[in-house]
Structures are given as C-alpha cells and as structure tokens.
Design an enzyme around this catalytic site. Structure first.
Site, short mmCIF file in Angstrom:
data_model
loop_
_atom_site.label_atom_id
_atom_site.label_comp_id
_atom_site.label_asym_id
_atom_site.label_seq_id
_atom_site.Cartn_x
_atom_site.Cartn_y
_atom_site.Cartn_z
N ASP A 282 0.83 -1.20 0.00
CA ASP A 282 0.00 0.00 0.00
C ASP A 282 0.86 1.25 0.00
O ASP A 282 1.85 1.35 0.72
CB ASP A 282 -0.89 0.01 1.25
CG ASP A 282 -1.84 1.19 1.26
OD1 ASP A 282 -2.78 1.19 0.46
OD2 ASP A 282 -1.61 2.13 2.06
N GLU A 324 0.99 -0.92 -5.14
CA GLU A 324 -0.19 -0.05 -5.20
C GLU A 324 0.34 1.36 -5.31
O GLU A 324 0.65 2.01 -4.32
CB GLU A 324 -1.07 -0.22 -3.96
CG GLU A 324 -2.44 0.43 -4.13
CD GLU A 324 -2.61 1.76 -3.41
OE1 GLU A 324 -3.66 2.39 -3.58
OE2 GLU A 324 -1.70 2.18 -2.67
#
Ligand code: OTU
Length: 626
Positions: A282, A324
C-alpha cells in the site's frame, strides 16, 4: 542512527546455516549468493554511509535465513516449485477483493465462501487489511496498529492459518495488504516515540517548525484535501509536526532510517510464514521524502522495493509483491523494475490510469484518452502482470490522467472535470449515481465514489432497455479488464451488480469517509439470483465465468504477453492486439457501430458491445466471446 544498530561480530546467518539441515542450508546459501550482490547494491545506493549498509545487509540476511528455516514444509516446497516455474501465477489468473467483514463477517466466514469464489474462477483473493487496526477511525484498516496480530473483530491467528490453508487447497493465493508508508498513531513505535524514546522518534518523519512544514507543503499534493487537509499533524507531546500524508492518525515512516526498512521487511516475512502468498504494498509511491519534490516515486522507492524483493527471494520466493502506486501511466513501469535502475521489483502493479480512462471513455463515448493510456503502456517483464480492474474499495482518482488529457490538448483537464460531474450524476443526461470525493468545488476534479452498478446506470434505469444498456456497460468494462490484464481483479459485489451502500448502513459507519458509498455489505439474496436464468445477476456472473474460462484456456492470456492499441476506425471503439493471435474491440458508445478492422475484418458492434477474436494466420478470425 541508534547505537544498537551495528554489524554483529560473527555473521548470524552463517552460524544459522551451519546449524541447519543441509538441504535448507544449501538452498538458502544458493539464494543468498544469487540475490546478495543486488541487495547490497540497492542498499548502498539508498543509504550513503557504508558501515550502516553492512550492518543492515547482515541483519536482513539473518532475518531472511531465520524465516527460510522456519517456513513450514508445505510453504518451503511451494517456494521450490514456484522457483522452477516463475510464471506460476500467470495463466488464467482472476482476482477478487473484499473487506472481510462486509464479505463474510469474519475470517471463518471467508472459508465458507471459497466454493463461491472457485465457481467464479478466482485464483487470487485480496482481503483488505485484516491485521490489528487503530482504535477508533482507522481508514478501513489502513491505519495498522500491529502488522502481525489479526484484528480481533475479524478472527484469530488460528483462523488466519486455517483460511490460508483452505484457500491454498482450493488453488487460491491469499493477498494481504502491507501498508509500507505509515503506521497507526497507536502502533507501539508511535507510542514509544510519543513517550520520548529517541530511537522510535527516528522511525517517523517530522518537521520542527511551521516554516519547515510550509517549505515541504509548497510541493506536496493532498490526498484527502477535504477531510484531512495538509500533510503534517502537530503533536504537542513531541513539540513537532508529524508527517501524515493521509489521515492525521497515520504516521509516515522514515525510510531514511535503515532500521525502519529492516523492521518492516522482517514483519512482512513473518506474515508470509503465516501462509500469505502475496502482498499488496500500500502507498508504495510515498516512501521517500526529498526536498523540492512532490515526494512521490523517488529513485530510493525503487531501490528499496528491489532490495525488498531480493530479501523475499531468499526467504520466501513463492510470494508475490504487488505495487499499489496510484500514479500517472508513465510512473507505473518502474514498479516492475523498468525504471532508471532496472532490476526485479514487483510482480504485479495496479493499472490505475487504464481503470480511470475506461470510465472517461464511457462518459464521453470517446476512447481517445483510453487509447493514449494504452499507447503509453509498455509490455511488462517476463513473469509479471498488470493488475486491471473496474472498481476497488477506493475512489476513481481522475488526476492520474492529467498527462494524457494534456497531451491531447486539454490543458486544464476539463475532460476529467466533466467525467467527474458525469459520474456524480450532476451532468445533463447522466445515468450515474455516484458522488464526488474530497472536493465540494465544482471546478476541481479529484475522485468519484460509487459501486460499478450505480455508476453505469443500473440504479436509475426506468425501463428494461435502460437496464440492459446499463448491464452492457458494466460487462463492457469488465471485458476490457479481462482482455487486457494479467490479473483482472473483481471488487466484491460487482459480479452481482450490487448497488451502493444503503443510506441507513452509511449512517452507522464510523467517520465521514465518502468511500463508504461503495463498501456495501454482502447481499445473499442477490447472490442467489446468479443461478436463475433471465436475471441481471445471472447475466453478469455467467459472462465473468466465461471470461475466466477463456483466459485459462489460451496461452495468449499469460500476464506477460504484450497488449497494444491498434488502429481503430471509430473514435468510440478501442481496438487492442494481445500477443500475435488475439484482438479485442470495445465499443464505448450507445450507438451500434460498423467497425472495419484491419486485415479486412468486418466487425459490427452493438451499443456498448465488444468482441474478442482469435486471428491465426491463414484461418478466418474466430469469435471467442462477444
Ligand atoms: C491507499 O490509497 C488505500 O488503498 C486507501 O484505502 C488508503 O486510504 C490509503 O492508501 C492510505 O493507506 O494513494 O497509493 O482514495 O486511492 O489514498 C496510496 C485515495 C494511495 C486512494 C489513495 C491510495
């Protein structure tokens, strides 16, 4: 640099290998010989002081060896078989992503949904953050209070173990988020820092005066300008401003401190030993802060990711890394290791600009931005895949498309603004029922929230024809994702045309985050309809099953086969070539089109129609699906 961080006198990993069983010791030594030089090189580039790098390398290798030796026999064997077949995840991959609680209540509930996932052809399940989250608001779990302890609301360590086991038996890899950029304000590192412990204060990025904050802010964009303006949060106990790119309770980690990298990678490897087979990294783009820049996609980010990959290749080579990075198209290839310092990096990366561009194409009934995105999309290295998707748990961010819009003459991004108005349902003629995210200003495009079905017009349809067109739009977007991607990812509910979160449920959710609009709870009644012919659910679900089947059967759907935009004779039709034998045509208009393909192919597409063709030299083109 804390004084505890220095190279041990005797190499710990060498000692560990000497005491280990010969087969594991030999294999680990081989992997170290292979990965070691690259690891050292990337750390040297990142951290200027040589002795720090030596200490860091030693400790990373010790951690990797420890993990390798502790890996269960099953996972160890899986690593070996995947090492000899690095494209193991490439053929016929289908992903599914969901919040544990909304999808199935808790981790045990997910076990009960495995047959459902299998029936959809799913090979990869990304469950949104399920490790211990901050008390109170926690950004859907992205404010992580403990990287390794399962969130008690969702289950126990034993539940996680059982789930990974059951998924593996079903041929599904579990993907877990690993939030690299920040930890929750109640993570023990932050707690220690607040208590005044300098070692842990050095784990975070901080500014010590308002002037310093202002100097940084000059170049920094804002991710949540409306609900969490600015990038810093003043901490009275520290008499300093903590860097908080996202929410104030998410503290950015200081990767300039090598200890942070060591701790994060070590925790990630321990989670791999719980049976997690892929990590969604992330907010990868934000890890390195450099004055005078927007602090995104800095070279160090890629060096650190390559170092991370090297360590994982030693400890657990069967585990996938997924970037991501919600960034413009040209910033994405470096996450596959195709940047200025080439080398293996992530196996997977979200194609966020393709996702956003497909929505613009729908709003405009024109594919020019989407086509430009595809033209700017290079082939990925062997063994890697684009992750394509229509929707996910976040908003559709429009600004990743600025470079393409600008290159097409739209200097002020009016096209993006119009698309955002269209999907917020405030443009004339719009069929969409979404909502703008992080902007109340009608002159700014930021993001759009809403479930696919609400954005394509299923919820506003007045007639059966309207409804059919809406479903056609949904299937068109999925057909593009399934044709183009190496790993097409479905967002929970989209396979059933599930609508936005109900108003009364929204009210009960904590915090003001607009993204809750597309985070509905599972609706079993809709799921039941998928087997009843004539229902919308049956139509969507069976089409997705057919896409999945086709992807399994044809080698041209391997993730690393190149996909290129080819000439399209119509501004509403995107034409793609996949490898040498597949072609796809996608009509983003409500008009039927007669699209004459190259090679004299006569193709007619219905409104929002598409076709996948197999075109082998010497034989007539064959329709695979339309
Ligand atoms: C990611 O998001 C997550 O997907 C979000 O759910 C989290 O809120 C965020 O990180 C913080 O952990 O830019 O690359 O809606 O697209 O915040 C990181 C905006 C990100 C997200 C954006 C994204």
């Amino acid at each position: 640099m804390p004084s505890t961080f220095s190279a041990p006198k005797v190499s710990a990993w060498r000692m560990a290998l000497m005491n280990a069983s010969p087969d594991r010791a030999d294999e680990l030594a081989k992997r170290i010989a292979k990965q070691g030089p690259l690891l050292q090189n990337r750390l040297n580039r990142t951290y200027s002081e040589g002795d720090q790098v030596e200490a860091l390398t030693e400790q990373l290798l010790a951690a990797a060896v420890d993990i390798g030796l502790k890996r269960s026999q099953e996972l160890w064997d899986l690593d070996l078989s995947r090492q000899s077949k690095p494209d193991w995840h490439q053929q016929g991959a289908v992903g599914y992503t969901a919040y544990v609680d909304h999808f199935a209540g808790n981790l045990r509930g997910v076990v009960d949904r495995i047959d459902y996932l299998k029936s959809l052809g799913v090979t990869y399940l990304h469950l949104l953050p399920f490790f211990k989250a901050a008390e109170g608001p926690n950004d859907g779990g992205f404010a992580v209070a403990n990287f390794e302890v399962v969130e008690p609301r969702l289950g126990t360590q034993a539940d996680l173990q059982q789930l990974t086991q059951a998924l593996r038996t079903a041929g599904i890899s579990l993907c877990s988020d690993f939030v690299l950029n920040h930890v929750a304000h109640d993570h023990e590192w932050a707690v220690e820092a607040r208590k005044g412990n300098p070692e842990f204060q050095n784990f975070f990025c901080m500014a010590h005066s308002q002037a310093e904050v202002d100097a940084w802010e000059k170049n920094l964009p804002q991710i949540f300008p409306d609900t969490a303006p600015g990038n810093f949060t003043y901490q009275p106990s520290l008499k300093a401003w903590v860097w908080t790119t996202f929410y104030p309770y998410q503290w950015d980690l200081n990767y300039a401190n090598p200890k942070v990298f060591l701790e994060v990678v070590s925790a990630m490897m321990r989670v791999a030993n719980m049976g997690v087979e892929a990590f969604r990294l992330d907010s990868t783009a934000f890890l390195w802060k450099r004055e005078g820049t927007n602090c995104q996609n800095q070279p160090e980010v890629h060096w650190l990711l390559q170092a991370m990959r090297a360590v994982m290749e030693i400890a657990c080579p069967g585990v996938l890394l997924k970037a991501e990075a919600i960034m413009p198209t040209h910033q994405l290839p470096p996450y596959f290791g195709l940047g200025d310092t080439p080398g293996p990096e992530c196996h997977l990366a979200y194609h966020s600009s393709m996702m956003a561009a497909s929505w613009v194409a729908l709003a405009e009934e024109n594919v020019s931005i989407l086509q430009a995105v595809m033209q700017n999309t290079p082939a990925v290295p062997e063994g890697s895949s684009w992750l394509t998707y229509v929707r996910c748990h976040d908003d559709i961010g429009w600004n990743v498309l600025r470079p393409e819009a600008q290159a097409l003459g739209d200097a002020n991004h009016q096209r993006l603004l119009k698309a955002s108005h269209f999907f917020a349902g405030i443009a004339p003629g719009s069929y969409a029922q979404g909502a703008s995210f992080q902007t109340t200003d009608l002159l700014t495009a930021h993001g759009t929230n809403g479930m696919t079905s609400a954005l394509v017009g299923m919820s506003t349809a007045q007639t059966s024809i309207d409804l059919q067109l809406a479903v056609d739009r949904l299937i068109l977007l999925q057909s593009l994702s399934f044709f183009t991607g190496g790993l097409p990812l479905l967002y929970m509910g989209d396979e059933l045309g599930m609508g936005n979160t109900a108003a009364e449920v929204l009210e009960s959710r904590q915090g003001p985050d607009g993204r809750e609009l597309h985070r509905p709870d599972w609706q079993e009644a809709l799921a039941q309809l998928r087997t009843q012919e004539g229902t919308v659910q049956h139509r969507i679900f069976s089409k997705l099953q057919a896409f999945a089947e086709l992807r399994k059967s044809l080698p041209a759907f391997q993730g690393d086969v190149s996909v290129q935009a080819i000439e399209s004779k119509q501004p509403t039709v995107l034409a793609l070539q996949r490898g040498t034998e597949l072609k796809g045509f996608f009509n983003f208009s409500r008009q039927k089109v007669d699209q004459l393909g190259d090679d004299g192919l006569a193709i007619t597409l219905k409104p929002y129609g598409f076709v996948w063709l197999q075109t082998c030299v010497g034989t007539p083109a064959r329709t695979l699906i339309d």
